[in-house]
Design a protein around this motif. Structure first.
Motif, PDB file in Angstrom:
ATOM      1  N   LYS A 154      84.189  41.228   7.700  1.00 45.28           N
ATOM      2  CA  LYS A 154      84.550  39.814   7.564  1.00 45.28           C
ATOM      3  C   LYS A 154      84.179  39.027   8.810  1.00 45.28           C
ATOM      4  CE  LYS A 154      88.338  39.940   4.211  1.00 45.28           C
ATOM      5  NZ  LYS A 154      89.759  39.613   3.984  1.00 45.28           N
ATOM      6  N   ARG A 155      84.350  39.672   9.982  1.00 43.99           N
ATOM      7  CA  ARG A 155      84.049  38.973  11.220  1.00 43.99           C
ATOM      8  C   ARG A 155      82.566  38.654  11.299  1.00 43.99           C
ATOM      9  NH1 ARG A 155      86.585  42.389  14.356  1.00 43.99           N
ATOM     10  NH2 ARG A 155      84.716  43.510  14.906  1.00 43.99           N
ATOM     11  N   ALA A 156      81.723  39.587  10.814  1.00 39.27           N
ATOM     12  CA  ALA A 156      80.275  39.386  10.875  1.00 39.27           C
ATOM     13  C   ALA A 156      79.835  38.240   9.970  1.00 39.27           C
ATOM     14  CB  ALA A 156      79.558  40.676  10.477  1.00 39.27           C
ATOM     15  N   PHE A 157      80.454  38.109   8.796  1.00 38.80           N
ATOM     16  CA  PHE A 157      79.987  37.109   7.835  1.00 38.80           C
ATOM     17  C   PHE A 157      80.770  35.798   7.913  1.00 38.80           C
ATOM     18  CE2 PHE A 157      78.066  40.882   6.178  1.00 38.80           C
ATOM     19  CZ  PHE A 157      76.863  40.436   5.652  1.00 38.80           C
ATOM     20  N   LEU A 158      82.056  35.892   8.196  1.00 36.26           N
ATOM     21  CA  LEU A 158      82.872  34.682   8.219  1.00 36.26           C
ATOM     22  C   LEU A 158      83.068  34.149   9.630  1.00 36.26           C
ATOM     23  CD1 LEU A 158      85.693  35.780   5.745  1.00 36.26           C
ATOM     24  CD2 LEU A 158      83.597  34.511   5.223  1.00 36.26           C
ATOM     25  N   GLY A 159      82.935  35.032  10.595  1.00 36.26           N
ATOM     26  CA  GLY A 159      83.246  34.632  11.959  1.00 36.26           C
ATOM     27  C   GLY A 159      84.755  34.488  12.125  1.00 36.26           C
ATOM     28  N   SER A 160      85.199  34.139  13.296  1.00 33.57           N
ATOM     29  CA  SER A 160      86.610  33.850  13.532  1.00 33.57           C
ATOM     30  C   SER A 160      86.681  32.845  14.661  1.00 33.57           C
ATOM     31  CB  SER A 160      87.384  35.118  13.890  1.00 33.57           C
ATOM     32  OG  SER A 160      87.154  35.495  15.225  1.00 33.57           O
ATOM     33  N   VAL A 161      87.773  32.089  14.680  1.00 35.59           N
ATOM     34  CA  VAL A 161      87.936  31.082  15.729  1.00 35.59           C
ATOM     35  C   VAL A 161      87.955  31.746  17.097  1.00 35.59           C
ATOM     36  CG1 VAL A 161      89.481  29.318  16.650  1.00 35.59           C
ATOM     37  CG2 VAL A 161      89.141  29.511  14.173  1.00 35.59           C
ATOM     38  N   SER A 162      88.721  32.842  17.234  1.00 28.43           N
ATOM     39  CA  SER A 162      88.832  33.496  18.539  1.00 28.43           C
ATOM     40  C   SER A 162      87.494  34.071  18.985  1.00 28.43           C
ATOM     41  CB  SER A 162      89.915  34.584  18.502  1.00 28.43           C
ATOM     42  OG  SER A 162      89.677  35.499  17.458  1.00 28.43           O
ATOM     43  N   ASP A 163      86.748  34.697  18.061  1.00 28.34           N
ATOM     44  CA  ASP A 163      85.417  35.221  18.399  1.00 28.34           C
ATOM     45  C   ASP A 163      84.511  34.118  18.925  1.00 28.34           C
ATOM     46  OD1 ASP A 163      85.727  37.866  17.876  1.00 28.34           O
ATOM     47  OD2 ASP A 163      84.125  37.978  16.389  1.00 28.34           O
ATOM     48  N   TYR A 164      84.489  33.022  18.217  1.00 31.25           N
ATOM     49  CA  TYR A 164      83.627  31.898  18.601  1.00 31.25           C
ATOM     50  C   TYR A 164      83.982  31.420  20.003  1.00 31.25           C
ATOM     51  CZ  TYR A 164      81.597  27.187  18.557  1.00 31.25           C
ATOM     52  OH  TYR A 164      80.905  26.051  18.882  1.00 31.25           O
TER      53      TYR A 164
END
Length: 380
Positions: A154-164
């Protein structure tokens, strides 16, 4: 009112509502500004509590809590476009606004206003853009934000606010994880090292050089005057880079409490290998033992040089040398020493290199069950 008029009213980066004002007795020029992004999730609650208990210095810091509400919108008949409507969506935005303001007041209400210098700011739009914009606008020294615990897919396709925000902001972004996630992670065994060793020579070499996750050399011992059971254990991964130098200094200036913390410096030297004709990896004996000894000496000297930056009678500091893949070794060791958080420098990989090669800090941010802090040196 036309869709264009409504859209003009709801432009992101223009909504900034000061909901909670600091008590007038607090300093107008705090030593540090700690931004904490909050929402109604349990992850956010945990991050807020963690920040208060581990980072905030009430006597000198200002806390700026921020919440981002969505722009009231719905898809048009064209499918991909979003437009703001007038009266109905103004009502919807008012409801979102009230919910956001109430949330900020609830968080501020957890802390006594006469002790904590706290502001609450409501924003509207894409949380990634709004938070990034606001932390720069207020000149925050760091950002603390909860993790929603997305899996790798999910992180790879949707991303996340914290990752960004970890990758885009120029200030340290701290992502505490809730206790439930920590307990779940501790059920999993550490991953084995992926070095491939074959043949009889490999067997002899293993006996002499030992295997990853076994090499653990205590290079710097804590001063005997310090308590055997510190309140917190702060692990700091170091190497010979400027990024590591900056991360170490940042941790000492912003996180470490000398009177009750223990600092554990970790350095990982490489596992001495050469590729064979078959692209396998195997250790040799005499020559590569000598190379490992050189690497070992460099690792030990590095740990001693970092420890020497702090007076041993004031700081409870240990230095531990490891060997192997830094991702696996650091992950294993912070669990072994029961560290409360890890501080590690950022090598500043671009998005492409990070996607293809990965990075040690990226891996640890996503795999450790403790907060991983990645300070970034200011751009020159």
């Amino acid at each position: 009112m036309s869709a264009a008029d409504a859209s003009a009213q709801y432009t992101p980066n223009t909504v900034h509502e000061d909901v909670v004002h600091p008590n007038e007795e607090h300093s107008a020029t705090p030593s540090r500004i700690i931004a904490i992004a909050v929402d109604s999730s349990k992850y956010s609650e945990y991050a807020f509590d963690w920040a208060i208990n581990n980072v905030v210095r009430p006597e000198s810091d200002q806390i700026v809590i921020m919440n981002v509400r969505p722009i009231a919108s719905l898809p048009t008949v064209y499918g991909a476009l979003y437009v703001d409507f007038a009266k109905d969506f103004e009502k919807m935005d008012e409801a979102n606004k009230k919910e956001s303001h109430d949330l900020l007041r609830a968080y501020a209400g957890k802390l006594p206003a006469n002790k904590y210098n706290i502001r609450g700011v409501a924003l509207r739009g894409d949380p990634r853009d709004e938070i990034a914009y606001k932390v720069e606008d207020i000149k925050a020294d760091m950002l603390i934000i909860g993790s929603r615990g997305l899996g790798a897919f999910k992180r790879a396709f949707l991303g996340s606010v914290s990752d960004y925000l970890v990758h885009q902001l120029k200030i340290p972004v701290i992502i505490p994880r809730p206790t439930e996630a920590e307990k779940e992670y501790k059920k999993r065994a550490p991953k084995p090292n992926n070095n491939i060793i074959t043949g009889s020579m490999a067997t002899n070499t293993i006996a002499q050089l030992s295997t990853p996750n076994i090499v653990h050399e205590d290079v710097v011992e804590a001063h005997e005057s310090h308590p055997a059971v510190p309140a917190r254990i702060i692990a700091i991964a170091v190497d010979g880079s400027q990024d590591a130098q900056y991360a170490f200094k940042w941790a000492v200036d912003n996180i470490i409490r000398p009177e009750n913390d223990q600092i554990i410096l970790l350095n990982v030297r490489p596992f001495v290998v050469v590729p064979t004709a078959h692209q396998l990896y195997l250790d040799f004996t005499d020559e590569f033992i000598r190379i490992d000894e050189v690497n070992k000496q460099q690792s030990h000297d590095l740990l001693r040089s970092f420890a020497a930056k702090l007076p041993a009678n004031k700081y409870n500091i240990r230095g531990v040398a490891l060997r192997g893949d830094p991702r696996d070794e650091i992950a294993y060791k912070v669990g072994d020493v029961k560290a409360d958080m890890l501080v590690i420098g950022s090598r500043g990989l671009g998005a492409f290199k990070r996607a293809v090669l990965g990075s040690v800090s990226d891996y640890l941010v996503h795999h450790l069950s403790i907060p991983v802090i990645v300070p970034r040196a200011p751009e020159k």
